[in-house]
Design a protein around this motif. Sequence first.
Motif, PDB file in Angstrom:
ATOM      1  N   LEU A 209      -2.336   7.545  -9.039  1.00  0.00           N
ATOM      2  CA  LEU A 209      -2.857   6.215  -8.828  1.00  0.00           C
ATOM      3  C   LEU A 209      -3.887   6.159  -8.019  1.00  0.00           C
ATOM      4  O   LEU A 209      -5.154   5.635  -8.291  1.00  0.00           O
ATOM      5  CB  LEU A 209      -1.649   5.095  -8.451  1.00  0.00           C
ATOM      6  N   LYS A 210      -3.922   6.815  -6.911  1.00  0.00           N
ATOM      7  CA  LYS A 210      -5.048   6.787  -5.829  1.00  0.00           C
ATOM      8  C   LYS A 210      -6.210   7.647  -6.622  1.00  0.00           C
ATOM      9  O   LYS A 210      -7.527   7.281  -6.570  1.00  0.00           O
ATOM     10  CB  LYS A 210      -4.462   7.385  -4.609  1.00  0.00           C
ATOM     11  N   ASP A 211      -5.816   8.923  -7.338  1.00  0.00           N
ATOM     12  CA  ASP A 211      -6.837   9.616  -7.810  1.00  0.00           C
ATOM     13  C   ASP A 211      -7.897   8.721  -8.927  1.00  0.00           C
ATOM     14  O   ASP A 211      -9.008   9.100  -8.948  1.00  0.00           O
ATOM     15  CB  ASP A 211      -6.312  10.663  -8.388  1.00  0.00           C
ATOM     16  N   VAL A 212      -7.068   7.859  -9.612  1.00  0.00           N
ATOM     17  CA  VAL A 212      -7.838   7.157 -10.700  1.00  0.00           C
ATOM     18  C   VAL A 212      -8.964   6.040  -9.785  1.00  0.00           C
ATOM     19  O   VAL A 212      -9.821   6.101 -10.199  1.00  0.00           O
ATOM     20  CB  VAL A 212      -7.003   6.619 -11.667  1.00  0.00           C
ATOM     21  N   ILE A 213      -8.312   5.522  -8.744  1.00  0.00           N
ATOM     22  CA  ILE A 213      -9.128   4.725  -8.187  1.00  0.00           C
ATOM     23  C   ILE A 213     -10.257   5.319  -7.286  1.00  0.00           C
ATOM     24  O   ILE A 213     -11.379   4.571  -7.643  1.00  0.00           O
ATOM     25  CB  ILE A 213      -8.309   3.805  -7.055  1.00  0.00           C
ATOM     26  N   ASN A 214      -9.943   6.321  -7.007  1.00  0.00           N
ATOM     27  CA  ASN A 214     -11.176   7.371  -6.020  1.00  0.00           C
ATOM     28  C   ASN A 214     -12.274   8.002  -7.257  1.00  0.00           C
ATOM     29  O   ASN A 214     -13.143   8.001  -7.085  1.00  0.00           O
ATOM     30  CB  ASN A 214     -10.463   8.341  -5.328  1.00  0.00           C
TER      31      ASN A 214
ATOM     32  N   LEU B 274      -7.137  -2.766  -6.470  1.00  0.00           N
ATOM     33  CA  LEU B 274      -7.398  -2.146  -7.582  1.00  0.00           C
ATOM     34  C   LEU B 274      -6.147  -1.216  -8.199  1.00  0.00           C
ATOM     35  O   LEU B 274      -5.903  -1.225  -9.266  1.00  0.00           O
ATOM     36  CB  LEU B 274      -8.642  -1.246  -7.667  1.00  0.00           C
ATOM     37  N   MET B 275      -5.289  -0.639  -7.405  1.00  0.00           N
ATOM     38  CA  MET B 275      -4.228   0.008  -7.575  1.00  0.00           C
ATOM     39  C   MET B 275      -3.214  -0.838  -8.368  1.00  0.00           C
ATOM     40  O   MET B 275      -2.512  -0.534  -9.457  1.00  0.00           O
ATOM     41  CB  MET B 275      -3.558   0.712  -6.340  1.00  0.00           C
ATOM     42  N   GLU B 276      -2.975  -2.052  -7.602  1.00  0.00           N
ATOM     43  CA  GLU B 276      -2.061  -2.875  -8.453  1.00  0.00           C
ATOM     44  C   GLU B 276      -2.533  -3.489  -9.775  1.00  0.00           C
ATOM     45  O   GLU B 276      -1.780  -3.446 -10.660  1.00  0.00           O
ATOM     46  CB  GLU B 276      -1.977  -4.146  -7.467  1.00  0.00           C
ATOM     47  N   PHE B 277      -3.964  -3.965  -9.662  1.00  0.00           N
ATOM     48  CA  PHE B 277      -4.616  -4.340 -10.984  1.00  0.00           C
ATOM     49  C   PHE B 277      -4.236  -3.119 -11.924  1.00  0.00           C
ATOM     50  O   PHE B 277      -4.175  -3.445 -13.403  1.00  0.00           O
ATOM     51  CB  PHE B 277      -5.912  -4.656 -10.749  1.00  0.00           C
ATOM     52  N   LEU B 278      -4.623  -1.833 -11.550  1.00  0.00           N
ATOM     53  CA  LEU B 278      -4.503  -0.991 -12.700  1.00  0.00           C
ATOM     54  C   LEU B 278      -3.154  -0.841 -13.357  1.00  0.00           C
ATOM     55  O   LEU B 278      -3.037  -0.545 -14.441  1.00  0.00           O
ATOM     56  CB  LEU B 278      -4.650   0.673 -11.962  1.00  0.00           C
ATOM     57  N   LEU B 279      -2.109  -1.120 -12.471  1.00  0.00           N
ATOM     58  CA  LEU B 279      -0.496  -1.115 -13.209  1.00  0.00           C
ATOM     59  C   LEU B 279      -0.589  -2.186 -14.036  1.00  0.00           C
ATOM     60  O   LEU B 279       0.018  -2.131 -15.217  1.00  0.00           O
ATOM     61  CB  LEU B 279       0.353  -1.068 -12.017  1.00  0.00           C
ATOM     62  N   TYR B 280      -1.086  -3.441 -13.563  1.00  0.00           N
ATOM     63  CA  TYR B 280      -0.856  -4.537 -14.584  1.00  0.00           C
ATOM     64  C   TYR B 280      -1.911  -4.217 -15.845  1.00  0.00           C
ATOM     65  O   TYR B 280      -1.350  -4.632 -16.812  1.00  0.00           O
ATOM     66  CB  TYR B 280      -1.528  -5.815 -13.667  1.00  0.00           C
ATOM     67  N   GLY B 281      -2.910  -3.553 -15.826  1.00  0.00           N
ATOM     68  CA  GLY B 281      -3.619  -3.318 -16.853  1.00  0.00           C
ATOM     69  C   GLY B 281      -2.962  -2.048 -17.770  1.00  0.00           C
ATOM     70  O   GLY B 281      -2.939  -2.609 -18.997  1.00  0.00           O
ATOM     71  N   LEU B 282      -2.155  -1.164 -17.227  1.00  0.00           N
ATOM     72  CA  LEU B 282      -1.661  -0.500 -18.052  1.00  0.00           C
ATOM     73  C   LEU B 282      -0.355  -1.180 -18.683  1.00  0.00           C
ATOM     74  O   LEU B 282      -0.274  -0.717 -19.869  1.00  0.00           O
ATOM     75  CB  LEU B 282      -1.156   1.043 -17.032  1.00  0.00           C
ATOM     76  N   ALA B 283       0.225  -2.069 -18.031  1.00  0.00           N
ATOM     77  CA  ALA B 283       1.123  -2.922 -18.647  1.00  0.00           C
ATOM     78  C   ALA B 283       0.680  -3.767 -19.816  1.00  0.00           C
ATOM     79  O   ALA B 283       1.190  -3.825 -20.985  1.00  0.00           O
ATOM     80  CB  ALA B 283       2.009  -3.679 -17.710  1.00  0.00           C
ATOM     81  N   ALA B 284      -0.616  -4.287 -19.710  1.00  0.00           N
ATOM     82  CA  ALA B 284      -0.979  -5.211 -20.380  1.00  0.00           C
ATOM     83  C   ALA B 284      -1.580  -4.533 -21.807  1.00  0.00           C
ATOM     84  O   ALA B 284      -1.585  -5.012 -22.802  1.00  0.00           O
ATOM     85  CB  ALA B 284      -2.406  -5.967 -19.892  1.00  0.00           C
TER      86      ALA B 284
ATOM     87  N   GLU C 218       0.923  -1.236   0.001  1.00  0.00           N
ATOM     88  CA  GLU C 218       0.081   0.076   0.116  1.00  0.00           C
ATOM     89  C   GLU C 218       0.768   1.125  -0.016  1.00  0.00           C
ATOM     90  O   GLU C 218       0.620   2.177  -0.718  1.00  0.00           O
ATOM     91  CB  GLU C 218      -0.858  -0.085   1.375  1.00  0.00           C
ATOM     92  N   ASN C 219       2.025   1.475   0.754  1.00  0.00           N
ATOM     93  CA  ASN C 219       2.874   2.422   0.939  1.00  0.00           C
ATOM     94  C   ASN C 219       3.647   2.645  -0.350  1.00  0.00           C
ATOM     95  O   ASN C 219       3.587   3.763  -0.883  1.00  0.00           O
ATOM     96  CB  ASN C 219       3.791   2.418   1.910  1.00  0.00           C
ATOM     97  N   LYS C 220       4.182   1.665  -1.116  1.00  0.00           N
ATOM     98  CA  LYS C 220       4.724   1.730  -2.130  1.00  0.00           C
ATOM     99  C   LYS C 220       3.627   2.387  -3.655  1.00  0.00           C
ATOM    100  O   LYS C 220       3.987   3.045  -4.163  1.00  0.00           O
ATOM    101  CB  LYS C 220       5.158   0.470  -2.828  1.00  0.00           C
ATOM    102  N   LEU C 221       2.465   1.920  -3.297  1.00  0.00           N
ATOM    103  CA  LEU C 221       1.852   2.093  -4.452  1.00  0.00           C
ATOM    104  C   LEU C 221       1.181   3.269  -4.370  1.00  0.00           C
ATOM    105  O   LEU C 221       0.665   4.243  -5.166  1.00  0.00           O
ATOM    106  CB  LEU C 221       0.392   1.285  -4.503  1.00  0.00           C
ATOM    107  N   GLU C 222       0.826   3.847  -3.238  1.00  0.00           N
ATOM    108  CA  GLU C 222       0.458   5.368  -2.827  1.00  0.00           C
ATOM    109  C   GLU C 222       1.589   6.606  -3.151  1.00  0.00           C
ATOM    110  O   GLU C 222       1.216   7.454  -3.329  1.00  0.00           O
ATOM    111  CB  GLU C 222       0.026   5.499  -1.372  1.00  0.00           C
ATOM    112  N   LYS C 223       2.692   5.850  -3.486  1.00  0.00           N
ATOM    113  CA  LYS C 223       3.915   7.049  -3.820  1.00  0.00           C
ATOM    114  C   LYS C 223       3.755   7.212  -5.494  1.00  0.00           C
ATOM    115  O   LYS C 223       4.231   8.122  -5.884  1.00  0.00           O
ATOM    116  CB  LYS C 223       5.111   6.246  -3.759  1.00  0.00           C
TER     117      LYS C 223
ATOM    118  N   ASP D  57      -9.607  -3.554  -0.943  1.00  0.00           N
ATOM    119  CA  ASP D  57     -10.052  -3.490  -2.419  1.00  0.00           C
ATOM    120  C   ASP D  57      -9.293  -2.216  -3.186  1.00  0.00           C
ATOM    121  O   ASP D  57      -9.082  -2.532  -4.110  1.00  0.00           O
ATOM    122  CB  ASP D  57     -11.459  -3.250  -2.499  1.00  0.00           C
ATOM    123  N   LYS D  58      -9.191  -1.091  -2.721  1.00  0.00           N
ATOM    124  CA  LYS D  58      -8.494  -0.086  -3.382  1.00  0.00           C
ATOM    125  C   LYS D  58      -7.096  -0.320  -3.731  1.00  0.00           C
ATOM    126  O   LYS D  58      -6.497  -0.188  -4.757  1.00  0.00           O
ATOM    127  CB  LYS D  58      -8.618   1.388  -2.748  1.00  0.00           C
ATOM    128  N   VAL D  59      -6.508  -0.896  -2.461  1.00  0.00           N
ATOM    129  CA  VAL D  59      -4.973  -1.158  -2.949  1.00  0.00           C
ATOM    130  C   VAL D  59      -5.004  -2.453  -4.058  1.00  0.00           C
ATOM    131  O   VAL D  59      -4.132  -2.179  -4.773  1.00  0.00           O
ATOM    132  CB  VAL D  59      -4.512  -1.648  -1.553  1.00  0.00           C
TER     133      VAL D  59
END
Length: 151
Positions: A83-88, A102-112, A74-79, A98-100
Amino acid sequence: MEKLSWFMKANRKALCRLPNTYNQAIRAQFVNYFPDRSGLNELKENNPYIKILDWFYNQERLIFSVDEPQVSLENKLEKVSGLKDVINLYHKNFNKEDKVLLMEFLLYGLAAFSQLESSHFDEHVLFKDLFSSVFSNEEDDFEMNLILIIN
């Protein structure tokens, strides 16, 4: 959200070992959680993903282990800026866990969707700008970067 949570938790190690195999599944699920796919191909100011991509473009990197403790992840993703703005924007009523996820999933999605590069080594994941190693004079050796970043 329950299916995504199960998918990410059950397949975190497999995502590291077989990232290309999971890209199709990630792309298919991405639109269920982040409906504005137009932003993936546009560099406009109203693109919800632009702050995230800019953060990585400015030579920032994110690395974590597939066994990363929840608080550390969570600390790493919030940096990651934006990222948090898109989730919100899309999921403001979701709980923190769930937000954490989704932040991880969003990064995988951007890579995909080829907006970020993700490298996988020994149950670690590195996200970075897609073109940083292409335009760099340095040989981008993931293992060396991993050692430097972890230490």
